[in-house]
Design an enzyme around this catalytic site. Sequence first.
Site, PDB file in Angstrom:
ATOM      1  N   ARG A 151      24.526   3.061  14.211  1.00 41.98           N
ATOM      2  CA  ARG A 151      24.163   4.007  13.139  1.00 41.98           C
ATOM      3  C   ARG A 151      22.743   4.546  13.333  1.00 41.98           C
ATOM      4  NH1 ARG A 151      25.213   0.022   8.568  1.00 41.98           N
ATOM      5  NH2 ARG A 151      24.092   1.504   7.249  1.00 41.98           N
ATOM      6  N   LYS A 166      16.843   4.174   1.133  1.00 41.62           N
ATOM      7  CA  LYS A 166      17.214   5.369   0.360  1.00 41.62           C
ATOM      8  C   LYS A 166      17.890   4.983  -0.956  1.00 41.62           C
ATOM      9  CE  LYS A 166      19.825   7.025   3.688  1.00 41.62           C
ATOM     10  NZ  LYS A 166      19.638   5.969   4.701  1.00 41.62           N
ATOM     11  N   ARG A 195      23.331  15.246   6.667  1.00 43.91           N
ATOM     12  CA  ARG A 195      23.111  14.335   7.775  1.00 43.91           C
ATOM     13  C   ARG A 195      23.199  15.049   9.116  1.00 43.91           C
ATOM     14  NH1 ARG A 195      24.575   9.308   5.323  1.00 43.91           N
ATOM     15  NH2 ARG A 195      24.206   7.592   6.745  1.00 43.91           N
ATOM     16  N   ARG A 249      21.229  -7.085   4.028  1.00 43.10           N
ATOM     17  CA  ARG A 249      21.590  -6.494   2.731  1.00 43.10           C
ATOM     18  C   ARG A 249      22.846  -7.164   2.160  1.00 43.10           C
ATOM     19  NH1 ARG A 249      22.078  -0.342   2.690  1.00 43.10           N
ATOM     20  NH2 ARG A 249      23.086  -0.793   4.663  1.00 43.10           N
ATOM     21  N   ARG A 298      28.376  -5.313   3.461  1.00 48.85           N
ATOM     22  CA  ARG A 298      29.142  -4.127   3.842  1.00 48.85           C
ATOM     23  C   ARG A 298      29.749  -4.317   5.241  1.00 48.85           C
ATOM     24  NH1 ARG A 298      25.354   1.041   2.559  1.00 48.85           N
ATOM     25  NH2 ARG A 298      26.027   1.603   4.657  1.00 48.85           N
TER      26      ARG A 298
END
Length: 216
Positions: A171, A13, A88, A127, A160
Amino acid sequence: MRLVILGPPGAGKGTQAASIVETYNVVHISTGDIFRENIKNATELGKKAKSYMDRGELVPDEVVNDIVVDRLKKPDVEAGFLLDGFPRTVNQAVSLDAALEAMGTKLDCVINIHVPSELLIDRAVGRRVCPTCGRTYHVKNQKPKVEGICDDDNSKLIQRDDDTEETVKKRIDVYERQTSPLIDYYKAQGLLLDIDGSKAIDDVFEQIRRGLENEA
Ligand code: AP5
Ligand code: ZN
C-alpha cells in the site's frame, strides 16, 4: 469547510479526521470506510472492492468516482465535508474538481500529513479497530483501557485484513506511485497545508487547527 485529508497508509488520516469532524462540524466521507461497510454487508460493491483491497491495490477510479460524486449530492454535505482517502489518483482529483465545479463550489484546503515510511508500517500493523463503532486504537500508541476491548462499547477489537506487514508495504508503494503526485497537483492550486504527522496525535491536531484557522 470543504476539506481533503491526504497522506500515506497509517499516516493518521482517520485518527485526525475524528477530531476535525467534531471540531468543525463537517461530514466525514472515507472511501475506505464505505468499502469496508460494503464488505461487511456482502454487497456487490463490497465483493468487487475486497479483491483489490486485500492485495493493497486501488479500487478502479470509475467505481470510486461515482460513489463519491453521489455522496457529495446528499443534503448533509452542504454544511461542509472532509474527504478521507479520496482522491487517490490524479484522475480522481480531476473528477472531484469537476463535480464541485458543477455544484458551484470548490475545496478550501487539502491537509497533507507526511510521516517517514519506517513509522508507517509500525502504525498500520499495530492498529486495532472496533468492529461496532469503528474507533481506532494502536497496540502501543493508543491503547484501550482493557487490552483488546473497545472503551466505548466493550466490543472485541480486530485487525484489518489489509494491515499485514506485506500488504502495508504494498500500500505504501502504491501510495508513492499513484497518490503522491496529488501533492504537486494541490500545491499548484495553492490548497496544500503541510502537516508533520510524526508527532503525537494531539500535536498533529494542533498543527491542523492552527493551519485551518489561518486559512479562514
Ligand atoms: P483506507 O481505508 O483509506 O486506508 P489507507 O489510506 O491505507 O489509510 P489507513 O486507514 O491505513 O491509515 P490512516 O492514515 O487513516 O491512519 P490511522 O488514523 O488509522 O483504504 C484502504 C483500501 O481501500 C485501499 O488500499 C484501497 O484498496 C481502497 N480504497 C480506499 N479509498 C480508495 C480510493 N479513493 N481509490 C481507490 N481505492 C481506494 O492511524 C494508523 C494507526 O496509527 C492507528 O493505530 C493510530 O492509533 C496510530 N496513530 C495515528 N496517529 C498517530 C500519531 N500521531 N502517533 C502515534 N500513533 C498514531
Ligand atoms: Zn467500539
